[in-house]
Design a protein around this motif. Structure first.
Motif, PDB file in Angstrom:
ATOM      1  N   LYS A 247      62.924 -15.270 -17.505  1.00 55.39           N
ATOM      2  CA  LYS A 247      61.414 -15.782 -17.509  1.00 55.39           C
ATOM      3  C   LYS A 247      60.392 -14.899 -18.845  1.00 55.39           C
ATOM      4  CE  LYS A 247      61.244 -16.675 -12.364  1.00 55.39           C
ATOM      5  NZ  LYS A 247      60.513 -16.446 -11.124  1.00 55.39           N
ATOM      6  N   ASP A 248      61.380 -14.517 -19.818  1.00 56.97           N
ATOM      7  CA  ASP A 248      60.817 -13.592 -20.510  1.00 56.97           C
ATOM      8  C   ASP A 248      60.212 -14.608 -21.736  1.00 56.97           C
ATOM      9  OD1 ASP A 248      59.970 -11.957 -22.636  1.00 56.97           O
ATOM     10  OD2 ASP A 248      61.842 -11.212 -22.945  1.00 56.97           O
ATOM     11  N   PRO A 249      59.090 -14.955 -22.023  1.00 61.59           N
ATOM     12  CA  PRO A 249      58.507 -15.726 -22.808  1.00 61.59           C
ATOM     13  C   PRO A 249      58.807 -15.450 -24.240  1.00 61.59           C
ATOM     14  CG  PRO A 249      56.896 -15.395 -21.335  1.00 61.59           C
ATOM     15  CD  PRO A 249      57.992 -14.116 -20.995  1.00 61.59           C
ATOM     16  N   SER A 250      59.197 -14.081 -24.340  1.00 52.09           N
ATOM     17  CA  SER A 250      59.222 -13.441 -25.850  1.00 52.09           C
ATOM     18  C   SER A 250      60.768 -13.848 -26.408  1.00 52.09           C
ATOM     19  CB  SER A 250      59.222 -11.981 -25.937  1.00 52.09           C
ATOM     20  OG  SER A 250      59.994 -11.443 -25.029  1.00 52.09           O
ATOM     21  N   SER A 251      61.634 -14.157 -25.527  1.00 49.57           N
ATOM     22  CA  SER A 251      62.984 -14.592 -25.878  1.00 49.57           C
ATOM     23  C   SER A 251      63.386 -16.154 -25.454  1.00 49.57           C
ATOM     24  CB  SER A 251      64.041 -13.534 -25.311  1.00 49.57           C
ATOM     25  OG  SER A 251      64.000 -13.731 -23.846  1.00 49.57           O
ATOM     26  N   SER A 252      63.550 -16.212 -24.068  1.00 49.27           N
ATOM     27  CA  SER A 252      63.808 -17.544 -23.677  1.00 49.27           C
ATOM     28  C   SER A 252      63.378 -17.766 -22.317  1.00 49.27           C
ATOM     29  CB  SER A 252      65.360 -18.050 -23.682  1.00 49.27           C
ATOM     30  OG  SER A 252      65.957 -16.869 -23.035  1.00 49.27           O
ATOM     31  N   VAL A 253      62.837 -19.052 -21.931  1.00 54.22           N
ATOM     32  CA  VAL A 253      62.497 -19.263 -20.639  1.00 54.22           C
ATOM     33  C   VAL A 253      63.478 -20.575 -19.905  1.00 54.22           C
ATOM     34  CG1 VAL A 253      60.516 -20.052 -19.027  1.00 54.22           C
ATOM     35  CG2 VAL A 253      60.180 -18.748 -20.999  1.00 54.22           C
ATOM     36  N   PHE A 254      64.260 -20.075 -19.198  1.00 54.45           N
ATOM     37  CA  PHE A 254      65.052 -21.188 -18.671  1.00 54.45           C
ATOM     38  C   PHE A 254      65.833 -20.624 -17.297  1.00 54.45           C
ATOM     39  CE2 PHE A 254      68.182 -18.227 -20.290  1.00 54.45           C
ATOM     40  CZ  PHE A 254      69.480 -18.546 -19.484  1.00 54.45           C
ATOM     41  N   GLN A 255      66.283 -21.472 -16.493  1.00 53.83           N
ATOM     42  CA  GLN A 255      67.074 -21.498 -15.397  1.00 53.83           C
ATOM     43  C   GLN A 255      68.345 -22.348 -15.354  1.00 53.83           C
ATOM     44  OE1 GLN A 255      64.719 -22.205 -11.884  1.00 53.83           O
ATOM     45  NE2 GLN A 255      66.422 -22.423 -10.411  1.00 53.83           N
ATOM     46  N   MET A 256      69.192 -21.719 -15.202  1.00 57.09           N
ATOM     47  CA  MET A 256      70.787 -22.586 -14.784  1.00 57.09           C
ATOM     48  C   MET A 256      71.303 -22.218 -13.607  1.00 57.09           C
ATOM     49  SD  MET A 256      74.195 -21.919 -14.960  1.00 57.09           S
ATOM     50  CE  MET A 256      74.333 -20.497 -15.856  1.00 57.09           C
ATOM     51  N   ASP A 257      71.774 -23.240 -13.080  1.00 59.13           N
ATOM     52  CA  ASP A 257      72.882 -23.132 -11.999  1.00 59.13           C
ATOM     53  C   ASP A 257      73.734 -24.196 -12.135  1.00 59.13           C
ATOM     54  OD1 ASP A 257      72.339 -25.479  -9.789  1.00 59.13           O
ATOM     55  OD2 ASP A 257      70.357 -25.116 -10.743  1.00 59.13           O
ATOM     56  N   GLY A 258      75.062 -23.687 -11.511  1.00 61.16           N
ATOM     57  CA  GLY A 258      76.089 -24.709 -11.690  1.00 61.16           C
ATOM     58  C   GLY A 258      77.451 -24.153 -11.101  1.00 61.16           C
ATOM     59  N   PHE A 259      78.563 -24.762 -11.260  1.00 59.20           N
ATOM     60  CA  PHE A 259      79.952 -24.131 -10.762  1.00 59.20           C
ATOM     61  C   PHE A 259      81.021 -24.246 -11.909  1.00 59.20           C
ATOM     62  CE2 PHE A 259      77.722 -26.091  -6.983  1.00 59.20           C
ATOM     63  CZ  PHE A 259      78.031 -25.125  -5.980  1.00 59.20           C
ATOM     64  N   ILE A 260      81.720 -23.099 -11.958  1.00 64.34           N
ATOM     65  CA  ILE A 260      82.613 -23.226 -12.800  1.00 64.34           C
ATOM     66  C   ILE A 260      83.913 -22.868 -12.166  1.00 64.34           C
ATOM     67  CG2 ILE A 260      81.183 -22.196 -14.513  1.00 64.34           C
ATOM     68  CD1 ILE A 260      82.124 -19.496 -13.779  1.00 64.34           C
ATOM     69  N   SER A 261      85.232 -23.204 -12.775  1.00 61.37           N
ATOM     70  CA  SER A 261      86.227 -23.235 -12.057  1.00 61.37           C
ATOM     71  C   SER A 261      86.860 -21.732 -12.315  1.00 61.37           C
ATOM     72  CB  SER A 261      87.438 -24.329 -12.765  1.00 61.37           C
ATOM     73  OG  SER A 261      87.605 -24.150 -14.121  1.00 61.37           O
ATOM     74  N   ASN A 262      87.833 -21.324 -11.079  1.00 62.71           N
ATOM     75  CA  ASN A 262      88.639 -20.038 -11.173  1.00 62.71           C
ATOM     76  C   ASN A 262      89.973 -20.211 -11.779  1.00 62.71           C
ATOM     77  OD1 ASN A 262      89.933 -21.103  -9.071  1.00 62.71           O
ATOM     78  ND2 ASN A 262      88.629 -20.169  -7.573  1.00 62.71           N
ATOM     79  N   SER A 263      90.751 -19.133 -11.587  1.00 60.29           N
ATOM     80  CA  SER A 263      91.937 -19.305 -12.102  1.00 60.29           C
ATOM     81  C   SER A 263      93.091 -20.191 -11.374  1.00 60.29           C
ATOM     82  CB  SER A 263      92.704 -17.905 -12.009  1.00 60.29           C
ATOM     83  OG  SER A 263      92.788 -17.350 -10.509  1.00 60.29           O
ATOM     84  N   ASP A 264      92.672 -20.633 -10.240  1.00 62.85           N
ATOM     85  CA  ASP A 264      93.529 -21.682  -9.435  1.00 62.85           C
ATOM     86  C   ASP A 264      93.532 -23.061 -10.314  1.00 62.85           C
ATOM     87  OD1 ASP A 264      94.541 -19.891  -7.647  1.00 62.85           O
ATOM     88  OD2 ASP A 264      92.735 -20.444  -6.348  1.00 62.85           O
ATOM     89  N   TYR A 265      92.228 -23.420 -11.240  1.00 61.21           N
ATOM     90  CA  TYR A 265      92.162 -24.855 -11.815  1.00 61.21           C
ATOM     91  C   TYR A 265      92.948 -24.686 -13.096  1.00 61.21           C
ATOM     92  CZ  TYR A 265      89.896 -28.875 -13.903  1.00 61.21           C
ATOM     93  OH  TYR A 265      89.544 -29.761 -14.260  1.00 61.21           O
ATOM     94  N   VAL A 266      93.866 -25.409 -13.184  1.00 63.72           N
ATOM     95  CA  VAL A 266      94.688 -25.720 -14.408  1.00 63.72           C
ATOM     96  C   VAL A 266      94.590 -27.237 -14.624  1.00 63.72           C
ATOM     97  CG1 VAL A 266      97.053 -25.479 -15.544  1.00 63.72           C
ATOM     98  CG2 VAL A 266      96.195 -23.840 -13.865  1.00 63.72           C
ATOM     99  N   ALA A 267      94.347 -27.562 -16.200  1.00 62.47           N
ATOM    100  CA  ALA A 267      94.172 -28.897 -16.596  1.00 62.47           C
ATOM    101  C   ALA A 267      94.512 -28.946 -17.933  1.00 62.47           C
ATOM    102  CB  ALA A 267      92.791 -29.219 -16.287  1.00 62.47           C
ATOM    103  N   LYS A 268      94.755 -29.901 -18.497  1.00 56.44           N
ATOM    104  CA  LYS A 268      95.064 -30.385 -19.857  1.00 56.44           C
ATOM    105  C   LYS A 268      93.920 -30.371 -20.931  1.00 56.44           C
ATOM    106  CE  LYS A 268      99.402 -32.765 -19.138  1.00 56.44           C
ATOM    107  NZ  LYS A 268     100.257 -33.897 -19.156  1.00 56.44           N
TER     108      LYS A 268
END
Length: 733
Positions: A247-268
């Motif tokens: 929320k710092d206007p001097s640098s950047s203002v954004f909100q991010m949420d999501g999901f990322i895979s862990n070590s069990d996810y293996v793909a090409k």
């Protein structure tokens, strides 16, 4: 003479070409080819229009990859009758009226080019109805204008747009898009991405004429449920939530949420689903930054699944930078990417310290269901030009390693007990072992390289082929499993096999282990005392207690001195208070029998030569192999005659070689005489072991194992039947 004339002609200055105004139809077709690059571009524009119309259900039907037909139906607010004449003209839109509106635009579309572009390269038909109307209207468009007046028709709430014969007048473009399967997969992938972000909207995508949708999602309140519905259970299980806020206007203002895979996810390849202010976009810089984090943090899972939603003030986003709106420009983009990269890296490092294991219910009848489904889907017909190759009767194989139906469970009647129904959960051990491969990295130590080289040199090539292509049939007894390879049946000692497999895996994963965190740290000294007492001929005697205490104290001090070494190389953590708190993960989705921890700790203290590097690592690896091997559980098997050990008031002990019980008679027991809770615990342990043998051990053997020569002669593998020999025997009868 002719040469001189040519030179003179070249020297005559030519007039510059005349600039002339292109016809509007040519301009529009050129622009259309830029906006609608391929069928998926048209689908994206239409779906975004449906979302702007506040639809709660969007259905897509595709024929021939979208070249023949694209039909998008929604239940949005519809299109007003008086707007239909200008609906498909260029630069007509309801999203904005002044250029300044782009600074605060929230809708997906804003240029008013998409529908117009489609009418210049395809045949477009629109059917729509608005709230309060008694009937809808249908109208066709060509080159941006109506082909006829809107006709009244029956219609359901919302709008349906049909795009037929896409690129019919652009032969070069059409020829490059002949792979309909590839284009349809792109459309299905697009709908999948929309479905996991807009979770309040139902999506479906199917081929024309197909009864079943290839993408189908229903409105839900949970993002992870949407991901599970669209991408499958295995993907959803491998995801971790990630969040970032600035929320710092001097640098950047954004909100991010999501999901990322862990070590069990293996793909090409990486799957990245990115929405910025609810707009599906690509961001090459962010994608590359996250790939770098995964490559450095999880090298064996460096192609992740990522879903992210980033919200910024509308005035910080320039949406008008790409013809198809695939990319956007962000204010302070480098700062935002750096902060997201840092958050993801921190989340991955914290998750990589320990490993979570799922649970599932054992279903003894699953094999039966699998057989019936496979049989029902099997197509007896063969393709034209191919001929069935007749197999001699004595060479026919009942099943093979790639079609493991028909195991012993089919012929066993599942016996339901009340106590099992109350406690049905077992450890899940199926999925990731089939996807994971041997880690190639090992510590750069000559001793480890030599030990691995010895394994490779000592490998039996003939038996290796049997292990790689065998089919698991079932357990013959507590130690031997029945395997099939081609027309032969084998008995295999699962204890010896698992012990050697674990030993080899320890060496190959040397210094690269994940960890199992013990729920409560175990005092090393007490574990050693317990192991020494179990080794006594008379465990109840207190005669050797003082000596056992001294031995335990010495071994504890020794292990504390070597704690850094065994933690760095084997992920065995002993804290400053002398407590064992972490153990290594040797096979994914498998935890050893914790009843054997005392024996393992005693072996570390007594048997390891800490002065000679190679011998030290070899003994520790062998000790881990013995500890993690799939031994029969300590509790006797309650099936069959083993139930006598669970008579109330009777005691038994498992000596490792045989079971002794103080029951003097073999009379039939009643239900009231049985220790039901103990029986339930034993049944769970034995069922879990067999589940692990089938779904962890043998898949891992096929992937990782180098079978030593000694196992071909020491009784680990025994051939018990051959179909050819049996056939000759039965022929004589």
């Amino acid at each position: 003479m002719e040469m001189e004339m040519e030179v003179e002609e070249e020297q005559v200055p030519r007039e510059p070409p005349k600039i002339h105004r292109l016809e509007e139809s040519v301009v529009n077709r050129i622009a259309a080819g830029e906006v609608i690059q391929r069928p998926v571009s048209a689908v994206k524009e239409l779906v975004e229009n449906s979302l702007d119309a506040r639809s709660s259900s969007i259905n897509v039907v595709v024929k021939d990859g979208g070249l023949k037909l694209i039909q998008v139906s929604d239940d949005g607010h519809g299109i007003r009758y008086e707007d239909l004449p200008i609906l498909c003209e260029r630069h007509t839109t309801s999203k904005l009226s002044a250029f300044e509106d782009l600074q605060s635009i929230k809708s997906m579309g804003f240029r008013g080019e998409a529908l117009a572009s489609m009418t210049y390269v395809a045949h477009v038909t629109v059917t729509t109805i608005t709230k309060g109307q008694l009937h809808g209207y249908r109208v066709s468009y060509k080159d941006g204008v109506m082909e006829h007046e809107p006709k009244a028709c029956a219609a359901v709430k919302g709008t349906q747009i049909m795009i037929e014969n896409l690129f019919y007048n652009m032969s070069a473009r059409r020829k490059t898009l002949q792979n309909s399967a590839d284009d349809y997969s792109k459309i299905a992938d697009l709908l999948s991405r929309f479905a996991i972000h807009h979770i309040s909207v139902s999506f479906s995508c199917r081929k024309h004429g197909a009864a079943r949708a290839d993408v189908s999602s229903v409105a839900t309140l949970s993002r992870i449920d949407a991901i599970r519905s669209v991408y499958g259970v295995s993907v959803a299980r491998s995801l971790m939530k990630v969040e970032a806020l600035d929320k710092d206007p001097s640098s950047s203002v954004f909100q991010m949420d999501g999901f990322i895979s862990n070590s069990d996810y293996v793909a090409k390849k990486i799957t990245m689903v990115l929405f910025i202010n609810d707009r599906l976009v690509d961001c090459t810089a962010l994608k590359r930054a996250l790939e770098i984090v995964y490559a450095a943090t999880l090298p064996k899972a460096s192609k992740p699944f990522i879903y992210m939603s980033i919200i910024l003030p509308p005035e910080h986003v320039d949406v008008n930078v790409h013809p198809t709106k695939r990319e956007v420009s962000l204010l302070n983009q480098e700062v935002i990417i750096e902060k997201i990269q840092s958050v993801v890296e921190s989340r991955l490092r914290s998750s990589n310290e320990t490993q979570t294991f799922q649970e599932q219910t054992v279903e003894p009848s699953s094999s039966c269901q699998m057989v019936s489904s496979k049989d029902s889907n099997r197509n007896p017909s063969t393709s034209a030009g191919s001929k069935l190759q007749k197999v001699p009767v004595h060479k026919m194989v009942r099943t093979d390693s790639l079609d493991p139906a028909g195991r012993l469970h089919i012929y066993l009647q599942a016996e339901s007990r009340g106590h099992l129904e109350r406690n049905p959960s077992l450890t899940a051990v199926r999925s990731s072992v089939r996807q994971r491969r041997n880690p190639k990295e090992t510590a750069d130590l000559t001793s480890i390289q030599e030990l691995i080289a010895e394994i490779d040199r000592n490998c039996h090539p003939g038996m290796l082929d049997i292990v790689r292509h065998c089919t698991y049939i079932g357990m013959a007894d507590d130690v031997f499993a029945v395997l099939q390879h081609d027309t032969h049946l084998y008995l295999a000692n699962v204890v010896n096999l698992s012990k050697e497999l674990m030993y080899q895996q320890v060496l190959r994963r040397f210094a690269h282990f994940n960890a199992i965190q013990l729920s409560s740290p175990a005092p090393v000294k007490e574990l050693i005392v317990l192991a020494l007492k179990e080794g006594d001929t008379n465990p109840e005697s207190t005669e050797n207690d003082e000596l056992n205490e001294k031995i335990a104290e010495m071994n504890k001090e020794l292990l504390e001195q070597r704690a850094d070494l065994i933690e760095e190389y084997f992920s065995i953590h002993i804290d400053k208070d002398g407590n064992l708190s972490r153990l290594p993960v040797i096979l994914d989705q498998y935890t050893p029998d914790m009843d054997r921890v005392p024996e393992f700790v005693l072996c570390l203290g007594n048997d390891v030569d800490w002065e000679e590097e190679k011998k030290c690592f070899q003994v520790i690896s062998a000790a881990l192999g013995n500890f993690y091997a799939m031994h029969p559980p300590m509790l006797p098997n309650p099936s069959g005659d083993g139930l006598q050990f669970y008579r109330k008031g009777k005691s038994f002990r498992n000596t490792g070689e045989s079971l002794s019980c103080n029951t003097a008679t073999d009379d039939v027991m009643t239900e009231d005489e049985i220790e039901h809770e103990l029986v339930a615990e034993a049944e769970t342990a034995w069922a879990q072991r067999e589940w692990s043998i089938q779904h962890v051990l043998f898949p891992s053997l096929r992937l990782f194992f180098k079978l030593p020569n000694s196992m071909a002669t020491n009784g680990t593998f025994v051939r018990v039947a051959s179909l050819e020999k049996l056939y000759r025997i039965f022929e004589r009868c």
